[in-house]
Structures are given as C-alpha cells and as structure tokens.
Design an enzyme around this catalytic site. Structure first.
Site, PDB file in Angstrom:
ATOM      1  CE  LYS A 105       5.032  -0.877   6.674  1.00 52.38           C
ATOM      2  NZ  LYS A 105       3.629  -0.830   6.208  1.00 52.38           N
ATOM      3  CD  GLN A 140       1.904   1.661   4.186  1.00 51.44           C
ATOM      4  OE1 GLN A 140       2.555   0.619   4.150  1.00 51.44           O
ATOM      5  NE2 GLN A 140       1.632   2.275   5.312  1.00 51.44           N
ATOM      6  CG  ASP A 175       0.292  -5.614   5.863  1.00 53.65           C
ATOM      7  OD1 ASP A 175       0.927  -5.379   6.903  1.00 53.65           O
ATOM      8  OD2 ASP A 175       0.113  -4.776   4.962  1.00 53.65           O
TER       9      ASP A 175
HETATM   10  N1  GUN Z   1      -0.710   1.608   7.170  1.00 54.12           N
HETATM   11  C1  GUN Z   1      -0.352   1.833   8.463  1.00 54.12           C
HETATM   12  N2  GUN Z   1       0.152   0.695   9.008  1.00 54.12           N
HETATM   13  C2  GUN Z   1       0.113  -0.245   8.043  1.00 54.12           C
HETATM   14  C3  GUN Z   1       0.519  -1.607   7.991  1.00 54.12           C
HETATM   15  O1  GUN Z   1       0.997  -2.212   8.955  1.00 54.12           O
HETATM   16  N3  GUN Z   1       0.338  -2.233   6.798  1.00 54.12           N
HETATM   17  C4  GUN Z   1      -0.218  -1.617   5.719  1.00 54.12           C
HETATM   18  N4  GUN Z   1      -0.379  -2.320   4.608  1.00 54.12           N
HETATM   19  N5  GUN Z   1      -0.595  -0.360   5.745  1.00 54.12           N
HETATM   20  C5  GUN Z   1      -0.429   0.319   6.897  1.00 54.12           C
END
Ligand code: GUN
Length: 308
Positions: A54, A98, A124
């Site tokens: 990311k 996350q 998100d």
């Molecule tokens: N953990 C696995 N995929 C994601 C995601 O798309 N966003 C977040 N915040 N955590 C994750």
C-alpha cells in the site's frame, strides 16, 4: 473449455493511470496530494506485506502516505487515540487501520476502532456508516475488495443484470458488501456460507461465482456451472509440500514456485476450475491488485470531496 483469465493487474494499472490527473488537481487545490494515514499495530507478517504494498503504490501514484507503527503491546486506548488524532488532522484525507489487530487488544477492538474512523476519511469502507451507505446504494466508500471486483466486471464487460450471482462468504468486509454491490448492479444474489446445505449445488447455480472464504483451493470444479464467471478473492499461502502437491498436481510451474520459495500462493478456487469456468481471476494477479488500486481511488475521492 479453458477459462479466459481476467487480468486484475492490468485493470488495476488502468485505474491507477486514471487517477494521475485527479491527483494533480487535488494538489492544485489543496497544495498537497491526496494523503493516506496507515496504522499498523504489531508485526503480523502478512500485514507487513500488505502495508508495504500500500505504501509503495501510494508513493508511486504521487500520493502522500504516512505509516504510524504501534508495538504489539499497545493498548486499545492508544490505537483509538491515534485514530482520533488522524480524524482531526487536515493533512490526511484517508485513514486505514490494518486488520487484524493483535488478539491481546480484545475481541471487539476492531469494531471499536472502525466505529471511530470519521466516515469522510473511511477509505477502507469498514465503518458502520460506510456499510449502511453501501447497503442503501448511497454515496460513500465501499470496501476496496468488493469495489474492485465490480470495477473488474464492468471493465471486462461482464453483464450482471439479471444474472444469478452466488457469493461464498459472509464477512463484513467482502461477502456482505459484495452481495450488496452486485444487487445494485441488478444481479440476483445468493450468499452462501459454512452452514449452507449442499454448497456445491448452490454454488453451481451461479452465472457469477465469488469465492471469499479464506480456504485454499476450496472451490473445486463441482462448484462451478460450466461457462460461469469465477472471481477468486482468496489469497492463501500453501506452506506444506503435500498440500502443494495435491493442489498443483497438474501445474508443474506452480510446484516449481513452491520448490524455490518453500511456499506458493493459491486462491479459494482450485486451479482445475479453469477447465470449467468461462472466465476466472488468477491468483496472484487477479483481485489482489484491484483492492489496492481501489484504496488509492477511495483516497483520491476523499481528497476531492474535502477540496470542493
Ligand atoms: N487486512 C487485509 N486486507 C485488509 C484491507 O483491505 N484493509 C485493512 N484495513 N486491513 C486488511
């Protein structure tokens, strides 16, 4: 039949390319590019990889990105106070915490954290306000994975209207919003899960089948209507040789990956499904890249809304 591969990587690239001019416009208006704050608690290895991707994608897109790392021994109050600080920090348009949070933070820690994120910064799409907006088909941020799947279907010109879409998995971040988004695209939607009776027969009804279960190679050809569009949301790491040999018996190149690295990625869909499906997303290179592209798209949109 051999399924057409739906190239998520290429579509993700397209989405990111389309963001370039929008990033520049935000920069003109706000004096800074769209910016995302990422909160990473602890040192879960999979989360480390996701977060690294990311960060890199945001940087490559010329966007601002800040990583706030908190040690695994952090309290929930600490995490909440970081989110609160970012809610009020005008330098950030989007906030991402996350998942998963360390288990030591308690069972409902994630819910408390996602409840606190300002919906205007919830790129998100995990907050209950965002979830409600998705269900009601209102403006807001949809979770990135199901939003990416819709982008892929639209850009690959796969018709959804009047089709029967079967979603396997009922999570808050994929299964449920996926079903809502497909419904808004006028599909007839069935959600299946671990208690569904005769899951293969139910899945076989799908013209579009979305697998979001989190179990390696779970969806075998008996789950798939011949010619169906199969979307594989799973990303599972196979680390045992016998599992790799069972799943990839007919795929020496994938076994070679295992031999070299000691692990190999497989989706929730068994590779043999390629002989039954009409179209299929590969793993890796299918839904994964789209998720990150949509995170960038949501962050740019959050910045645009703030700069209006
Ligand atoms: N953990 C696995 N995929 C994601 C995601 O798309 N966003 C977040 N915040 N955590 C994750």
């Amino acid at each position: 039949m051999t399924a057409t591969l739906l190239d998520g990587k290429a579509v993700a690239q397209q989405i990111r390319d389309e963001l370039t001019s929008r990033v520049a416009n935000v920069k003109k208006k706000l004096g800074r590019p769209p910016a995302l704050a990422i909160v990473l608690v602890g040192d879960d290895p999979a989360s480390e990889v996701y977060v690294r991707n990311k960060l890199k994608t945001a940087e490559d897109a010329g966007m601002g990105v800040h990583l706030e790392r908190l040690p695994g021994a952090t309290t929930l109050a600490d995490v909440l106070s970081v989110v609160e600080r970012f809610n009020h920090d005008a330098r950030f348009d989007g906030i991402l915490v996350q998942s998963p949070l360390p288990k030591t933070l308690g069972k409902d820690a994630e819910q408390q954290v996602f409840d606190l994120i300002d919906p205007a910064k919830d790129v998100d799409g995990f907050s209950p306000i965002s979830a409600g907006r998705v269900v009601q088909n209102r403006e807001g941020f949809a979770p990135c994975t199901p939003a990416g799947v819709i982008e892929l279907l639209v850009r690959a010109k796969i018709q959804t209207e009047g089709k029967h879409a079967v979603v396997i998995g009922r999570s808050d971040i994929v299964g449920k919003p996926m079903a809502a988004l497909l419904l808004h695209k006028n599909a007839t939607v069935t959600i299946c899960h671990s208690r569904t009776r005769d899951l293969p027969a139910m899945a076989r009804e799908g013209d579009i089948l979305v697998a979001a279960i989190g179990r390696a190679a779970f969806v075998t050809p008996e789950f798939v209507k011949p010619g169906a569009v199969v979307i594989d949301v799973g990303i599972n790491s196979v680390t045992k040789l016998e599992d790799a040999q069972r799943i990839f018996a007919r795929y020496p190149d994938r076994l070679e990956v295992f031999r070299k690295r000691g692990s190999v990625l497989v989706g929730d869909v068994h590779p043999d499904v390629a002989a039954t499906a009409g179209a299929l997303t590969p793993v890796p290179g299918g839904v994964g890249p789209l998720t990150i592209a949509m995170l960038m798209a949501n962050t740019v949109r959050a910045a645009e809304l703030r700069s209006r």
